[in-house]
Design a protein around this motif. Structure first.
Motif, PDB file in Angstrom:
ATOM      1  N   VAL A  19       0.837  -1.199   0.000  1.00 59.94           N
ATOM      2  CA  VAL A  19       0.000   0.000   0.000  1.00 59.94           C
ATOM      3  C   VAL A  19       0.871   1.247   0.000  1.00 59.94           C
ATOM      4  N   ALA A  20       1.925   1.230   0.805  1.00 65.91           N
ATOM      5  CA  ALA A  20       2.812   2.395   0.895  1.00 65.91           C
ATOM      6  C   ALA A  20       3.540   2.664  -0.421  1.00 65.91           C
ATOM      7  N   GLU A  21       3.868   1.595  -1.162  1.00 66.23           N
ATOM      8  CA  GLU A  21       4.693   1.760  -2.358  1.00 66.23           C
ATOM      9  C   GLU A  21       3.894   1.881  -3.647  1.00 66.23           C
ATOM     10  N   ILE A  22       2.764   1.167  -3.756  1.00 68.55           N
ATOM     11  CA  ILE A  22       2.037   1.186  -5.031  1.00 68.55           C
ATOM     12  C   ILE A  22       0.570   1.586  -4.890  1.00 68.55           C
ATOM     13  N   GLY A  23       0.112   1.766  -3.660  1.00 65.47           N
ATOM     14  CA  GLY A  23      -1.260   2.211  -3.447  1.00 65.47           C
ATOM     15  C   GLY A  23      -2.236   1.063  -3.281  1.00 65.47           C
ATOM     16  N   GLU A  24      -3.406   1.384  -2.746  1.00 63.45           N
ATOM     17  CA  GLU A  24      -4.410   0.373  -2.402  1.00 63.45           C
ATOM     18  C   GLU A  24      -4.929  -0.369  -3.631  1.00 63.45           C
ATOM     19  N   GLU A  25      -5.240   0.348  -4.710  1.00 61.88           N
ATOM     20  CA  GLU A  25      -5.814  -0.292  -5.886  1.00 61.88           C
ATOM     21  C   GLU A  25      -4.843  -1.273  -6.524  1.00 61.88           C
ATOM     22  N   LYS A  26      -3.595  -0.871  -6.687  1.00 60.51           N
ATOM     23  CA  LYS A  26      -2.579  -1.750  -7.280  1.00 60.51           C
ATOM     24  C   LYS A  26      -2.287  -2.929  -6.363  1.00 60.51           C
ATOM     25  N   LYS A  27      -2.324  -2.674  -5.075  1.00 63.58           N
ATOM     26  CA  LYS A  27      -2.121  -3.770  -4.105  1.00 63.58           C
ATOM     27  C   LYS A  27      -3.187  -4.833  -4.283  1.00 63.58           C
ATOM     28  N   ASN A  28      -4.435  -4.418  -4.451  1.00 67.62           N
ATOM     29  CA  ASN A  28      -5.533  -5.367  -4.622  1.00 67.62           C
ATOM     30  C   ASN A  28      -5.375  -6.170  -5.908  1.00 67.62           C
ATOM     31  N   GLU A  29      -4.924  -5.525  -6.988  1.00 69.00           N
ATOM     32  CA  GLU A  29      -4.687  -6.232  -8.255  1.00 69.00           C
ATOM     33  C   GLU A  29      -3.583  -7.267  -8.085  1.00 69.00           C
ATOM     34  N   HIS A  82      -3.998 -11.407  -8.300  1.00 74.70           N
ATOM     35  CA  HIS A  82      -3.210 -12.191  -9.251  1.00 74.70           C
ATOM     36  C   HIS A  82      -2.560 -13.393  -8.566  1.00 74.70           C
ATOM     37  N   TYR A  83      -1.872 -13.155  -7.456  1.00 73.32           N
ATOM     38  CA  TYR A  83      -1.114 -14.236  -6.819  1.00 73.32           C
ATOM     39  C   TYR A  83      -2.010 -15.221  -6.077  1.00 73.32           C
ATOM     40  N   HIS A  85     -12.240 -15.025   0.280  1.00 72.28           N
ATOM     41  CA  HIS A  85     -13.471 -14.251   0.421  1.00 72.28           C
ATOM     42  C   HIS A  85     -13.178 -12.878   1.030  1.00 72.28           C
ATOM     43  N   ARG A  86     -12.297 -12.870   1.998  1.00 68.50           N
ATOM     44  CA  ARG A  86     -11.952 -11.604   2.664  1.00 68.50           C
ATOM     45  C   ARG A  86     -11.352 -10.597   1.681  1.00 68.50           C
ATOM     46  N   PHE A  87     -10.526 -11.075   0.755  1.00 66.39           N
ATOM     47  CA  PHE A  87      -9.859 -10.197  -0.197  1.00 66.39           C
ATOM     48  C   PHE A  87     -10.600 -10.107  -1.538  1.00 66.39           C
ATOM     49  N   ASN A  88     -11.854 -10.560  -1.543  1.00 62.91           N
ATOM     50  CA  ASN A  88     -12.701 -10.465  -2.739  1.00 62.91           C
ATOM     51  C   ASN A  88     -12.096 -11.156  -3.955  1.00 62.91           C
ATOM     52  N   VAL A  89     -11.501 -12.327  -3.713  1.00 60.82           N
ATOM     53  CA  VAL A  89     -10.953 -13.146  -4.794  1.00 60.82           C
ATOM     54  C   VAL A  89     -11.986 -14.215  -5.121  1.00 60.82           C
ATOM     55  N   SER A  90     -12.481 -14.206  -6.336  1.00 58.01           N
ATOM     56  CA  SER A  90     -13.530 -15.147  -6.730  1.00 58.01           C
ATOM     57  C   SER A  90     -13.008 -16.570  -6.825  1.00 58.01           C
ATOM     58  N   LEU A  91     -13.778 -17.511  -6.290  1.00 58.03           N
ATOM     59  CA  LEU A  91     -13.444 -18.931  -6.384  1.00 58.03           C
ATOM     60  C   LEU A  91     -14.438 -19.685  -7.273  1.00 58.03           C
TER      61      LEU A  91
END
Length: 219
Positions: free
Chosen positions: A121-131, A135-136, A176-182
Motif C-alpha cells: 500500500v505504501a509503495e504502489i497504493g491500495e488499488e494496485k495492491k488489490n490487483e 493475481h497471486y 473471500h476476505r480479499f474479494n478473490v472469486s473462487l
C-alpha cells in the motif's frame, strides 16, 4: 500436573487458525493468548523476545516453545497419535497432503501477510495492491484446484482428514476476505463445504474466537 498449553495467535491469522484446528481435532485444551496484528503487537519488544521473526503462532506445550504452523501440527500429530492422524503414514498420500499444504503455506499465504500488504500500500497504493493480491492468490488457487482434482475424495486427499485440510479452510476464508472469486474452482468449494461441517473446524473458525470483533461473530 503439566501446565495447559498456551497458543499465541490472532483470530484472523490463517497460520494460527491451522493450529487451532489441530488442537481441536486432538481435543487439546489450551490458553488463548491474543496477539493483535492490526495494532502491531507482534512488533513489540516483549513479543520479539518470544519470536525474533515477529510472527504467530507460537505454541508452548510439553515444556517446548514451538513456532511455524506446519511443524507445530506435525509435532501434535506425532505426540498425540489418536485419530485423526493428520500426517498420513502412506508415503504417497503423505506427499500429496504435504504438497497441498505447502502450496498454501509457502505459495499463497506469504502474499497476504499483514507486513507485506502494508508495504505494498505504501509503495504502489491500495488499488494496485488489490490487483497484485488477486493475481497471486488466484494463481495459487488454480494450483490447489488442479491438485484436488487428482487427490480429493470427501476431503483434500481421499476421505481422511490431513494437514492439507487444515490449511485449506483458512485460505478459502482469506479469498473471500480479499474479494478473490473462487467460482472457477468447484473442487475447492466442495471440499471446503465438507470441512466446515466438522465441529472442530467450526470451533476454530476466525469468527468464533475470544478476540473476534462483534461484527464478525456468528457470521
Amino acid at each position: 500436573m503439566p501446565s495447559k498449553p498456551v497458543l499465541w495467535n490472532f483470530f484472523r491469522s490463517s497460520a494460527s487458525w491451522r493450529v487451532r484446528i489441530a488442537l481441536a481435532l486432538k481435543e487439546i485444551e489450551y490458553e488463548y493468548k491474543i496477539v493483535n496484528l492490526l495494532t502491531g503487537e507482534q512488533l513489540s519488544e516483549e513479543f520479539t523476545k518470544l519470536n525474533s521473526k515477529q510472527e504467530i503462532p507460537i505454541l508452548e506445550i510439553d515444556g517446548l516453545h514451538l513456532t511455524q504452523s506446519l511443524p507445530i501440527i506435525e509435532y501434535l500429530d506425532e505426540t498425540r497419535p489418536q485419530e485423526p492422524r493428520l500426517i498420513p503414514k502412506d508415503p504417497v498420500i503423505r506427499c500429496k497432503a504435504r504438497a497441498i499444504a505447502e502450496i498454501i503455506n509457502s505459495g499463497i499465504q506469504p502474499y497476504q501477510n499483514t507486513n507485506v500488504l502494508k508495504r505494498l500500500v505504501a509503495e504502489i497504493g491500495e488499488e494496485k495492491k488489490n490487483e497484485w493480491l488477486k493475481h497471486y492468490l488466484t494463481k495459487g488457487f488454480r494450483a490447489i484446484e488442479s491438485a484436488l482434482i487428482q487427490s480429493s475424495g470427501k476431503y483434500c486427499v481421499g476421505d481422511c482428514l490431513t494437514i492439507a485440510d487444515l490449511c485449506l479452510v483458512p485460505q478459502v476464508y482469506s479469498a473471500h476476505r480479499f474479494n478473490v472469486s473462487l467460482q472457477d474452482f468447484p473442487t475447492i468449494l466442495r471440499v471446503n463445504a465438507e470441512l466446515e461441517k466438522i465441529p472442530a473446524f467450526q470451533k476454530s473458525h476466525a469468527h468464533a474466537q475470544i478476540d473476534t470483533p462483534d461484527e464478525f461473530k456468528g457470521k
